[in-house]
Design an enzyme around this catalytic site. Sequence first.
Site, mmCIF file in Angstrom:
data_model
loop_
_atom_site.group_PDB
_atom_site.id
_atom_site.type_symbol
_atom_site.label_atom_id
_atom_site.label_comp_id
_atom_site.label_asym_id
_atom_site.label_seq_id
_atom_site.Cartn_x
_atom_site.Cartn_y
_atom_site.Cartn_z
ATOM 1 C CG ASP A 1 -25.343 11.800 -11.013
ATOM 2 O OD1 ASP A 1 -25.268 11.915 -12.243
ATOM 3 O OD2 ASP A 1 -24.684 12.508 -10.228
ATOM 4 N N GLY B 1 -38.002 13.256 -5.736
ATOM 5 C CA GLY B 1 -37.875 13.158 -7.189
ATOM 6 C C GLY B 1 -38.628 12.022 -7.844
ATOM 7 C CE LYS C 1 -27.550 12.450 -14.808
ATOM 8 N NZ LYS C 1 -27.088 13.613 -14.018
ATOM 9 C CD GLU D 1 -33.508 7.668 -6.165
ATOM 10 O OE1 GLU D 1 -34.317 8.473 -6.683
ATOM 11 O OE2 GLU D 1 -32.604 8.044 -5.412
ATOM 12 C CG ASP D 2 -35.115 11.048 -8.998
ATOM 13 O OD1 ASP D 2 -34.242 10.303 -8.483
ATOM 14 O OD2 ASP D 2 -35.212 12.250 -8.722
ATOM 15 C CG ASP E 1 -34.991 19.114 -7.601
ATOM 16 O OD1 ASP E 1 -34.520 17.963 -7.678
ATOM 17 O OD2 ASP E 1 -34.595 19.954 -6.762
ATOM 18 N NE ARG F 1 -38.846 18.187 -6.288
ATOM 19 C CZ ARG F 1 -37.701 17.548 -6.107
ATOM 20 N NH1 ARG F 1 -37.377 16.566 -6.908
ATOM 21 N NH2 ARG F 1 -36.876 17.903 -5.146
ATOM 22 C CG PHE G 1 -28.534 19.045 -14.025
ATOM 23 C CD1 PHE G 1 -28.322 18.354 -12.838
ATOM 24 C CD2 PHE G 1 -29.553 19.987 -14.078
ATOM 25 C CE1 PHE G 1 -29.118 18.608 -11.716
ATOM 26 C CE2 PHE G 1 -30.342 20.242 -12.964
ATOM 27 C CZ PHE G 1 -30.116 19.555 -11.785
HETATM 28 P P1 IMP Z 1 -26.447 9.807 -6.717
HETATM 29 O O1 IMP Z 1 -26.299 9.498 -5.249
HETATM 30 O O2 IMP Z 1 -25.283 10.612 -7.230
HETATM 31 O O3 IMP Z 1 -26.684 8.587 -7.582
HETATM 32 O O4 IMP Z 1 -27.635 10.811 -6.852
HETATM 33 C C1 IMP Z 1 -28.932 10.435 -6.835
HETATM 34 C C2 IMP Z 1 -29.839 11.618 -6.586
HETATM 35 O O5 IMP Z 1 -29.283 12.839 -7.079
HETATM 36 C C3 IMP Z 1 -31.126 11.417 -7.336
HETATM 37 O O6 IMP Z 1 -32.066 10.754 -6.558
HETATM 38 C C4 IMP Z 1 -31.534 12.831 -7.680
HETATM 39 O O7 IMP Z 1 -32.314 13.347 -6.627
HETATM 40 C C5 IMP Z 1 -30.241 13.597 -7.764
HETATM 41 N N1 IMP Z 1 -29.793 13.780 -9.183
HETATM 42 C C6 IMP Z 1 -28.798 13.110 -9.815
HETATM 43 N N2 IMP Z 1 -28.667 13.507 -11.091
HETATM 44 C C7 IMP Z 1 -29.611 14.459 -11.276
HETATM 45 C C8 IMP Z 1 -29.990 15.243 -12.441
HETATM 46 O O8 IMP Z 1 -29.457 15.165 -13.559
HETATM 47 N N3 IMP Z 1 -31.035 16.117 -12.240
HETATM 48 C C9 IMP Z 1 -31.677 16.248 -11.033
HETATM 49 N N4 IMP Z 1 -31.346 15.524 -9.951
HETATM 50 C C10 IMP Z 1 -30.329 14.640 -10.066
HETATM 51 MG MG MG Z 2 -33.736 11.532 -5.707
#
Ligand code: IMP
Ligand code: MG
Length: 184
Positions: A106, A48, A134, A102-103, A162, A168, A155
């Site tokens: 979350d 991402g 977020k 990182e992208d 993606d 992407r 989302f």
């Molecule tokens: P976390 O571990 O919940 O912080 O998730 C991080 C990963 O989840 C990111 O690197 C993304 O690849 C994916 N992700 C989280 N939120 C989104 C979203 O809104 N759209 C797409 N991918 C997401």
């Molecule tokens: Mg990611």
Amino acid sequence: MKRKTYQGLTFRPFIEHEAIRARVARLGELISSDYAGEYPLLVCVLNGAAPFAVDLFRALDIDAEITFIRLKSYEGMGSTGVVKQIMGLTDDIAGRHVIIVEDIIDTGNTMTRLKADIQAMNPASVRIATLLFKPEALQVPIDPDYIGFEIPKKFIIGYGLDIDGMARNLNDIYVLDDENAPAE
Ligand code: IMP
Ligand code: MG
């Protein structure tokens, strides 16, 4: 800009490429000044973060390196909460100033795990740059050092993000329309 449909879900334009470009340029300036005289290593989290990391790298006017790792913690639109696989990091990062790129953050689970893994490799320092953050979705405390945009708990797709591998390549960022968002 038009709406986009993927897998029967409608997404509306959220952050235009020009705003992304301007913000990435600003982050490049900040990092260049914070790391003046250093030689930081950007660690791009595939897949991402690829567009963001490469654009950010090119926005630096100091000497720097970039490398790539791959994790997987997400399937479809819900976080599984676990980091399922790690590919790389083969570089010797001991004594290096590392910036994880990182992208999106979350729940924060992926970054917490990754930062601990990287810290265990004895870098001189570790900071986090994320395009999107977020804060309302966080399950573990994370305080990213460089943030592109703080966004609501929705989302997002485009510019690297993606939905099951698609979208992407969009230059703009889109958000899932509320009317077809899944129940929490
Ligand atoms: P976390 O571990 O919940 O912080 O998730 C991080 C990963 O989840 C990111 O690197 C993304 O690849 C994916 N992700 C989280 N939120 C989104 C979203 O809104 N759209 C797409 N991918 C997401
Ligand atoms: Mg990611």
